[in-house]
Design a protein around this motif. Structure first.
Motif, short mmCIF file in Angstrom:
data_model
loop_
_atom_site.label_atom_id
_atom_site.label_comp_id
_atom_site.label_asym_id
_atom_site.label_seq_id
_atom_site.Cartn_x
_atom_site.Cartn_y
_atom_site.Cartn_z
N GLU A 1 0.83 -1.21 0.00
CA GLU A 1 0.00 0.00 0.00
C GLU A 1 0.87 1.26 0.00
N GLU A 2 1.95 1.25 0.76
CA GLU A 2 2.87 2.39 0.77
C GLU A 2 3.53 2.57 -0.59
N MET A 3 3.89 1.45 -1.22
CA MET A 3 4.47 1.53 -2.56
C MET A 3 3.48 2.14 -3.54
N LEU A 4 2.22 1.77 -3.45
CA LEU A 4 1.21 2.35 -4.33
C LEU A 4 1.06 3.85 -4.11
N GLN A 5 1.11 4.28 -2.85
CA GLN A 5 1.03 5.71 -2.57
C GLN A 5 2.22 6.46 -3.15
N GLN A 6 3.41 5.87 -3.02
CA GLN A 6 4.60 6.52 -3.56
C GLN A 6 4.59 6.50 -5.09
N ARG B 1 2.75 9.40 -6.38
CA ARG B 1 3.52 10.64 -6.26
C ARG B 1 4.72 10.66 -7.20
N ASN B 2 4.80 9.69 -8.10
CA ASN B 2 5.88 9.59 -9.09
C ASN B 2 7.26 9.54 -8.45
N ILE B 3 7.42 8.75 -7.41
CA ILE B 3 8.70 8.61 -6.72
C ILE B 3 9.64 7.69 -7.51
N MET C 1 10.02 -1.80 -11.96
CA MET C 1 10.87 -2.70 -11.20
C MET C 1 11.37 -2.05 -9.91
N GLU C 2 11.65 -0.78 -9.97
CA GLU C 2 12.08 -0.07 -8.77
C GLU C 2 10.97 -0.07 -7.72
N ALA C 3 9.73 0.05 -8.15
CA ALA C 3 8.59 0.02 -7.23
C ALA C 3 8.44 -1.35 -6.61
N VAL C 4 8.58 -2.40 -7.40
CA VAL C 4 8.43 -3.77 -6.89
C VAL C 4 9.55 -4.09 -5.90
N VAL C 5 10.76 -3.68 -6.21
CA VAL C 5 11.89 -3.93 -5.31
C VAL C 5 11.73 -3.14 -4.01
N ASP C 6 11.13 -1.97 -4.10
CA ASP C 6 10.94 -1.15 -2.90
C ASP C 6 9.97 -1.78 -1.92
N VAL C 7 9.09 -2.65 -2.38
CA VAL C 7 8.18 -3.35 -1.47
C VAL C 7 8.99 -4.16 -0.45
N ALA C 8 10.05 -4.80 -0.89
CA ALA C 8 10.89 -5.58 0.02
C ALA C 8 11.56 -4.67 1.05
N ARG C 9 12.04 -3.52 0.61
CA ARG C 9 12.66 -2.57 1.54
C ARG C 9 11.65 -2.08 2.56
N LEU C 10 10.45 -1.75 2.10
CA LEU C 10 9.40 -1.28 3.02
C LEU C 10 8.98 -2.39 3.98
N PHE C 11 8.93 -3.63 3.50
CA PHE C 11 8.58 -4.78 4.34
C PHE C 11 9.57 -4.89 5.50
N ILE C 12 10.84 -4.78 5.20
CA ILE C 12 11.87 -4.87 6.24
C ILE C 12 11.81 -3.66 7.17
N GLU C 13 11.59 -2.48 6.60
CA GLU C 13 11.51 -1.26 7.40
C GLU C 13 10.33 -1.34 8.38
N PHE C 14 9.17 -1.77 7.89
CA PHE C 14 7.99 -1.89 8.75
C PHE C 14 8.15 -3.05 9.74
N GLY C 15 8.84 -4.09 9.32
CA GLY C 15 9.06 -5.25 10.19
C GLY C 15 9.92 -4.92 11.40
N ALA C 16 10.73 -3.89 11.30
CA ALA C 16 11.56 -3.50 12.43
C ALA C 16 10.72 -3.06 13.62
N TYR C 17 9.50 -2.59 13.37
CA TYR C 17 8.62 -2.18 14.47
C TYR C 17 8.12 -3.38 15.27
#
Length: 146
Positions: A86-91, A94-96, A101-117
């Motif tokens: 969902e965060e990837m879709l929001q970004q 916003r044309n981030i 492919m960059e968007a799909v790869v960023d899902v993994a980064r966001l998963f790890i970032e959110f998992g730290a909580y």
């Protein structure tokens, strides 16, 4: 086929996911917009309780505690994936990203970032102990309404 164990598992893990999301909120940055985070987590918990814990209930209380912990971890992983996607879709809106492919790869980064909580002691305790207790509650329903 619907069973009492699947229903109880769905309800128990929906409540567990909801309260785990509520406990996560104080650990997140103050500027975080939570939106429907708790409700989405509860929906994921509902699905995991029905599909993961419900079918394996009926094997004894000792095993149900471990199965409940497993279901809680599966629920947390799916919820993290949903929130990261969902965060990837929001970004994306916003044309981030430069490409898909960059968007799909960023899902993994966001998963790890959110998992730290999830690595806070209170989060782990609620998730694992609550998962075990929800598994035992599902086991009770399986034995009670067999």
């Amino acid at each position: 086929m619907p069973t009492a164990a699947k229903l109880m598992g769905a309800l128990a893990f929906a409540m567990l996911a909801f309260f785990t999301a509520e406990i996560a909120k104080p650990h997140m940055p103050e500027s975080t917009n939570f939106g429907y985070m708790s409700q989405v987590a509860a929906l994921v918990g509902l699905a995991c309780g029905w599909m993961v814990m419900g079918p394996i209930a009926g094997r004894g209380y000792y095993r149900s505690f471990g199965s409940g912990m497993k279901t809680a971890v599966v629920t947390a992983a799916w919820a993290l994936f949903v929130f990261a996607f969902e965060e990837m879709l929001q970004q994306t809106l916003r044309n981030i990203y430069d490409g898909p492919m960059e968007a799909v790869v960023d899902v993994a980064r966001l998963f790890i970032e959110f998992g730290a909580y999830l690595l806070f002691a209170d989060m782990l305790a609620v998730l694992l102990i609550g998962g075990g207790l929800a598994g035992m509650l599902t086991e009770w329903a399986a034995k009670r309404w067999k």
